[in-house]
Each structure stands twice: as C-alpha cells, then as structure tokens.
Scaffold this active site. Structure first.
Site, PDB file in Angstrom:
ATOM      1  N   ARG A  38      11.292  -0.836  12.505  1.00 32.08           N
ATOM      2  CA  ARG A  38       9.905  -0.933  12.978  1.00 32.08           C
ATOM      3  C   ARG A  38       9.776  -2.105  13.939  1.00 32.08           C
ATOM      4  O   ARG A  38      10.138  -3.235  13.604  1.00 32.08           O
ATOM      5  CB  ARG A  38       8.944  -1.105  11.787  1.00 32.08           C
ATOM      6  CG  ARG A  38       8.555   0.209  11.153  1.00 32.08           C
ATOM      7  CD  ARG A  38       7.634   0.032   9.964  1.00 32.08           C
ATOM      8  NE  ARG A  38       6.384  -0.653  10.280  1.00 32.08           N
ATOM      9  CZ  ARG A  38       5.340  -0.696   9.468  1.00 32.08           C
ATOM     10  NH1 ARG A  38       5.392  -0.079   8.295  1.00 32.08           N
ATOM     11  NH2 ARG A  38       4.251  -1.351   9.805  1.00 32.08           N
ATOM     12  N   ARG A  41      12.137  -6.572   5.398  1.00 34.48           N
ATOM     13  CA  ARG A  41      12.211  -5.145   5.687  1.00 34.48           C
ATOM     14  C   ARG A  41      12.643  -4.897   7.127  1.00 34.48           C
ATOM     15  O   ARG A  41      13.320  -3.918   7.431  1.00 34.48           O
ATOM     16  CB  ARG A  41      10.843  -4.488   5.430  1.00 34.48           C
ATOM     17  CG  ARG A  41      10.867  -2.987   5.639  1.00 34.48           C
ATOM     18  CD  ARG A  41       9.541  -2.341   5.331  1.00 34.48           C
ATOM     19  NE  ARG A  41       8.484  -2.866   6.175  1.00 34.48           N
ATOM     20  CZ  ARG A  41       7.209  -2.527   6.067  1.00 34.48           C
ATOM     21  NH1 ARG A  41       6.825  -1.693   5.130  1.00 34.48           N
ATOM     22  NH2 ARG A  41       6.301  -3.040   6.877  1.00 34.48           N
ATOM     23  N   ARG A  78      -0.414  -9.267  13.413  1.00 32.63           N
ATOM     24  CA  ARG A  78      -0.995  -8.277  12.485  1.00 32.63           C
ATOM     25  C   ARG A  78      -1.955  -8.956  11.508  1.00 32.63           C
ATOM     26  O   ARG A  78      -2.992  -8.401  11.148  1.00 32.63           O
ATOM     27  CB  ARG A  78       0.127  -7.541  11.731  1.00 32.63           C
ATOM     28  CG  ARG A  78       0.833  -6.504  12.594  1.00 32.63           C
ATOM     29  CD  ARG A  78       2.217  -6.155  12.092  1.00 32.63           C
ATOM     30  NE  ARG A  78       2.235  -5.334  10.903  1.00 32.63           N
ATOM     31  CZ  ARG A  78       3.356  -5.035  10.230  1.00 32.63           C
ATOM     32  NH1 ARG A  78       4.528  -5.492  10.652  1.00 32.63           N
ATOM     33  NH2 ARG A  78       3.304  -4.282   9.156  1.00 32.63           N
ATOM     34  N   LYS A 118       0.833  -1.216   0.000  1.00 34.41           N
ATOM     35  CA  LYS A 118       0.000   0.000   0.000  1.00 34.41           C
ATOM     36  C   LYS A 118       0.870   1.270   0.000  1.00 34.41           C
ATOM     37  O   LYS A 118       0.621   2.193  -0.771  1.00 34.41           O
ATOM     38  CB  LYS A 118      -0.925   0.015   1.237  1.00 34.41           C
ATOM     39  CG  LYS A 118      -1.828  -1.214   1.342  1.00 34.41           C
ATOM     40  CD  LYS A 118      -2.735  -1.159   2.558  1.00 34.41           C
ATOM     41  CE  LYS A 118      -2.017  -1.213   3.903  1.00 34.41           C
ATOM     42  NZ  LYS A 118      -1.359  -2.487   4.214  1.00 34.41           N
ATOM     43  N   ARG A 123      -9.557   0.603   8.615  1.00 31.84           N
ATOM     44  CA  ARG A 123      -9.136  -0.751   8.969  1.00 31.84           C
ATOM     45  C   ARG A 123     -10.194  -1.492   9.779  1.00 31.84           C
ATOM     46  O   ARG A 123      -9.958  -2.632  10.185  1.00 31.84           O
ATOM     47  CB  ARG A 123      -7.890  -0.653   9.827  1.00 31.84           C
ATOM     48  CG  ARG A 123      -6.602  -0.991   9.104  1.00 31.84           C
ATOM     49  CD  ARG A 123      -5.498  -0.728  10.092  1.00 31.84           C
ATOM     50  NE  ARG A 123      -4.365  -1.552   9.874  1.00 31.84           N
ATOM     51  CZ  ARG A 123      -3.260  -1.123   9.282  1.00 31.84           C
ATOM     52  NH1 ARG A 123      -3.177   0.092   8.797  1.00 31.84           N
ATOM     53  NH2 ARG A 123      -2.227  -1.929   9.168  1.00 31.84           N
TER      54      ARG A 123
HETATM   55  P1  AP5 Z   1       4.754  -1.606   1.820  1.00 29.97           P
HETATM   56  O1  AP5 Z   1       4.531  -0.786   0.613  1.00 29.97           O
HETATM   57  O2  AP5 Z   1       5.301  -0.946   3.044  1.00 29.97           O
HETATM   58  O3  AP5 Z   1       3.412  -2.385   2.201  1.00 29.97           O
HETATM   59  P2  AP5 Z   1       2.235  -1.911   3.131  1.00 29.97           P
HETATM   60  O4  AP5 Z   1       1.022  -2.627   2.655  1.00 29.97           O
HETATM   61  O5  AP5 Z   1       2.195  -0.412   3.189  1.00 29.97           O
HETATM   62  O6  AP5 Z   1       2.781  -2.552   4.479  1.00 29.97           O
HETATM   63  P3  AP5 Z   1       2.922  -1.995   5.931  1.00 29.97           P
HETATM   64  O7  AP5 Z   1       3.675  -3.044   6.685  1.00 29.97           O
HETATM   65  O8  AP5 Z   1       3.458  -0.616   5.995  1.00 29.97           O
HETATM   66  O9  AP5 Z   1       1.402  -1.986   6.282  1.00 29.97           O
HETATM   67  P4  AP5 Z   1       0.672  -2.134   7.574  1.00 29.97           P
HETATM   68  O10 AP5 Z   1      -0.696  -1.987   7.075  1.00 29.97           O
HETATM   69  O11 AP5 Z   1       0.886  -3.296   8.455  1.00 29.97           O
HETATM   70  O12 AP5 Z   1       1.357  -0.959   8.427  1.00 29.97           O
HETATM   71  P5  AP5 Z   1       0.857   0.455   8.847  1.00 29.97           P
HETATM   72  O13 AP5 Z   1       2.032   1.316   8.866  1.00 29.97           O
HETATM   73  O14 AP5 Z   1      -0.350   0.877   8.089  1.00 29.97           O
HETATM   74  O15 AP5 Z   1       5.654  -2.857   1.392  1.00 29.97           O
HETATM   75  C1  AP5 Z   1       6.140  -3.775   2.328  1.00 29.97           C
HETATM   76  C2  AP5 Z   1       7.503  -4.313   1.841  1.00 29.97           C
HETATM   77  O16 AP5 Z   1       7.306  -5.073   0.663  1.00 29.97           O
HETATM   78  C3  AP5 Z   1       8.503  -3.195   1.481  1.00 29.97           C
HETATM   79  O17 AP5 Z   1       9.778  -3.588   1.865  1.00 29.97           O
HETATM   80  C4  AP5 Z   1       8.377  -3.076  -0.047  1.00 29.97           C
HETATM   81  O18 AP5 Z   1       9.560  -2.632  -0.665  1.00 29.97           O
HETATM   82  C5  AP5 Z   1       8.047  -4.515  -0.428  1.00 29.97           C
HETATM   83  N1  AP5 Z   1       7.197  -4.580  -1.622  1.00 29.97           N
HETATM   84  C6  AP5 Z   1       6.094  -3.809  -1.894  1.00 29.97           C
HETATM   85  N2  AP5 Z   1       5.529  -4.182  -3.065  1.00 29.97           N
HETATM   86  C7  AP5 Z   1       6.262  -5.213  -3.525  1.00 29.97           C
HETATM   87  C8  AP5 Z   1       6.159  -6.029  -4.699  1.00 29.97           C
HETATM   88  N3  AP5 Z   1       5.217  -5.864  -5.611  1.00 29.97           N
HETATM   89  N4  AP5 Z   1       7.081  -7.014  -4.846  1.00 29.97           N
HETATM   90  C9  AP5 Z   1       8.065  -7.198  -3.920  1.00 29.97           C
HETATM   91  N5  AP5 Z   1       8.228  -6.456  -2.802  1.00 29.97           N
HETATM   92  C10 AP5 Z   1       7.316  -5.479  -2.596  1.00 29.97           C
HETATM   93  O19 AP5 Z   1       0.345   0.171  10.331  1.00 29.97           O
HETATM   94  C11 AP5 Z   1       1.239  -0.198  11.372  1.00 29.97           C
HETATM   95  C12 AP5 Z   1       0.449  -0.326  12.677  1.00 29.97           C
HETATM   96  O20 AP5 Z   1      -0.126   0.958  13.015  1.00 29.97           O
HETATM   97  C13 AP5 Z   1      -0.751  -1.281  12.630  1.00 29.97           C
HETATM   98  O21 AP5 Z   1      -0.376  -2.615  12.883  1.00 29.97           O
HETATM   99  C14 AP5 Z   1      -1.620  -0.696  13.753  1.00 29.97           C
HETATM  100  O22 AP5 Z   1      -1.119  -1.043  15.020  1.00 29.97           O
HETATM  101  C15 AP5 Z   1      -1.435   0.800  13.584  1.00 29.97           C
HETATM  102  N6  AP5 Z   1      -2.418   1.377  12.647  1.00 29.97           N
HETATM  103  C16 AP5 Z   1      -2.171   1.947  11.439  1.00 29.97           C
HETATM  104  N7  AP5 Z   1      -3.304   2.350  10.863  1.00 29.97           N
HETATM  105  C17 AP5 Z   1      -4.311   2.028  11.727  1.00 29.97           C
HETATM  106  C18 AP5 Z   1      -5.718   2.162  11.665  1.00 29.97           C
HETATM  107  N8  AP5 Z   1      -6.332   2.707  10.600  1.00 29.97           N
HETATM  108  N9  AP5 Z   1      -6.440   1.706  12.724  1.00 29.97           N
HETATM  109  C19 AP5 Z   1      -5.834   1.165  13.804  1.00 29.97           C
HETATM  110  N10 AP5 Z   1      -4.505   0.976  13.916  1.00 29.97           N
HETATM  111  C20 AP5 Z   1      -3.749   1.411  12.878  1.00 29.97           C
END
Ligand code: AP5
Length: 194
Positions: A134, A128, A145, A14, A89
């Site tokens: 992180r 990562r 997660r 994302k 979410r």
């Molecule tokens: P990346 O692009 O970072 O993927 P992502 O889907 O953004 O993954 P995240 O781990 O950041 O998402 P998340 O939803 O768990 O974390 P968030 O920060 O929102 O890619 C991931 C990796 O894969 C990278 O290394 C990238 O290079 C690689 N990659 C990408 N595309 C690729 C491809 N096509 N091929 C190969 N490699 C690829 O949330 C973190 C925490 O915050 C949550 O757990 C929760 O505690 C809290 N939080 C955040 N938002 C909320 C909410 N709305 N409500 C409640 N709690 C929340």
C-alpha cells in the site's frame, strides 16, 4: 437488519475486526478503502482519480465515495445488515448514509469506535507497509492520514454520539480480546436484558 459502523483512525483495526465479526452476525462487509483499491487495480477512471488522493494520504472527495457506497448497497439487496468499515469519514458522508438507509427503511444501529494511541497506529501501519504494497503505509503517509482523520473524520463520532449510537472501546488489546469486547457490545444491543 442490523447495520454497524466500525469507526476509528487509520490502523485501529477496523478491517481486522470486520473480518472477525462478519460470520458471527451474517453481515456484509463494505470497506471503502478496499473498494477504492479494487478500482485502482482495475485502472478504472474512478481508480485513477482516487489514487492521486490516496497516495497523498488525503480523503477521496465525498461525491465519489458516496456514489460508490450507494451502488454497493443496491447491489447487495439481500443483506441481513452491513458492517461499514472506513465509511463514513466526513459528516457529509454520515448524512448521506442516513439518507440512503432511510430510503431502504433502515438505519445505522450502532457505531463502535476503536480507541488506539497514535504511536501504536504508526507502529502497526509502518510494520504492515513492509509487505502490504500500500502506497500510503509509510511514516509520512501516517502523518497525513492522521491529520485528515483529526480534521475531517473525528467530528463524525460527535454526529453519532448526538444520536446516542456511539460506543468507544479499547483497541489496543490483542486482536481476539478486541473481538470479544465488540461481540459483547453488539450482543448487548441485539439481545438487551429484559
Ligand atoms: P487494520 O485492521 O487494517 O486497521 P484499519 O483500521 O482497517 O486500518 P487501515 O489502514 O486499513 O485503515 P484506513 O482507514 O487508513 O484505510 P482505508 O483502507 O479505509 O489493521 C492495521 C494493522 O494493525 C494490520 O497489520 C493488523 O494486523 C494490525 N492490527 C489490527 N488490530 C490489532 C491489534 N489489536 N493488535 C495489534 N495489531 C493489530 O482507506 C485508505 C485510503 O482510502 C484513505 O486514506 C482515503 O484516501 C481513501 N478512503 C477510504 N475510505 C474513504 C472514505 N470513506 N472517504 C474518503 N476517502 C476514503
């Protein structure tokens, strides 16, 4: 305005794809994960509270995240539209977002879900974790997660599907190929063939 939700499990791409799409469409990126990490880095009361949840791989309570999103949308008054990344979410967050946008005479136009198998998600996140700093990028973190995602976030897809707004695409292709697929889907929405 054009408002897009990039949806999908942790590690589905994302954030990566938001960065690739922003400039093409002149949209503003709102990532609740990034906003929460800024609060944590600033040692704000919200950040201190959020860290307890994030460290355990749990979702931060809805009221915290909804109030954060509401302020952010107000702060960016001149946007042509938003890419929401990692929000909503829960179904309660999706309903709150609909209300916030309705108040601004707009809506979510499209929700694109990135489909990636769990083994690949775990591989990406653990890889990562070697450099991201992180606390939730660990093998144990992925399990928790994913559990939160399956229990609380996956139903959000059905919420948008019922509104006819959901498109699911293959998120396992190379990054640029996923961007191309997304661009095609968005263009189809923005420039429908007459
Ligand atoms: P990346 O692009 O970072 O993927 P992502 O889907 O953004 O993954 P995240 O781990 O950041 O998402 P998340 O939803 O768990 O974390 P968030 O920060 O929102 O890619 C991931 C990796 O894969 C990278 O290394 C990238 O290079 C690689 N990659 C990408 N595309 C690729 C491809 N096509 N091929 C190969 N490699 C690829 O949330 C973190 C925490 O915050 C949550 O757990 C929760 O505690 C809290 N939080 C955040 N938002 C909320 C909410 N709305 N409500 C409640 N709690 C929340």
């Amino acid at each position: 305005m054009f408002n897009l939700v990039l949806f999908g499990p942790p590690g589905s791409g994302k954030g990566t794809q938001s960065a690739n799409l922003l400039h093409t469409y002149g949209l503003k990126h709102i990532s609740t994960g990034d906003l929460l990490r800024e609060e944590i880095a600033g040692l704000t009361p919200m950040g201190v509270e959020a860290q307890k949840y994030i460290d355990q791989g749990l979702l931060v309570p809805d009221e915290v995240v909804i109030s954060m999103i509401s302020s952010k949308i107000d702060e960016i008054a001149d946007a042509r539209g938003f890419i929401f990344d990692g929000f909503p979410r829960t179904t309660a967050q999706a309903e709150a977002l609909d209300n916030l946008l309705e108040f601004k005479n707009t809506q979510i136009h499209m929700v694109i879900s990135l489909d990636v198998p769990v083994e690949e998600l775990a591989r990406r996140i653990v890889e990562r974790g070697a450099t991201s700093g992180r606390t939730d990028d660990t093998a144990e973190g992925v399990i928790k997660r994913m559990e939160e995602y399956n229990n609380k976030t996956a139903p959000v897809a059905a919420y948008y599907d019922q509104q006819g707004k959901l498109t699911v695409i293959n998120g396992t292709l190379p990054i640029d190929d996923v961007t191309q697929t997304l661009t095609r889907q968005i263009d189809k929405h923005l420039l429908p063939v007459a």
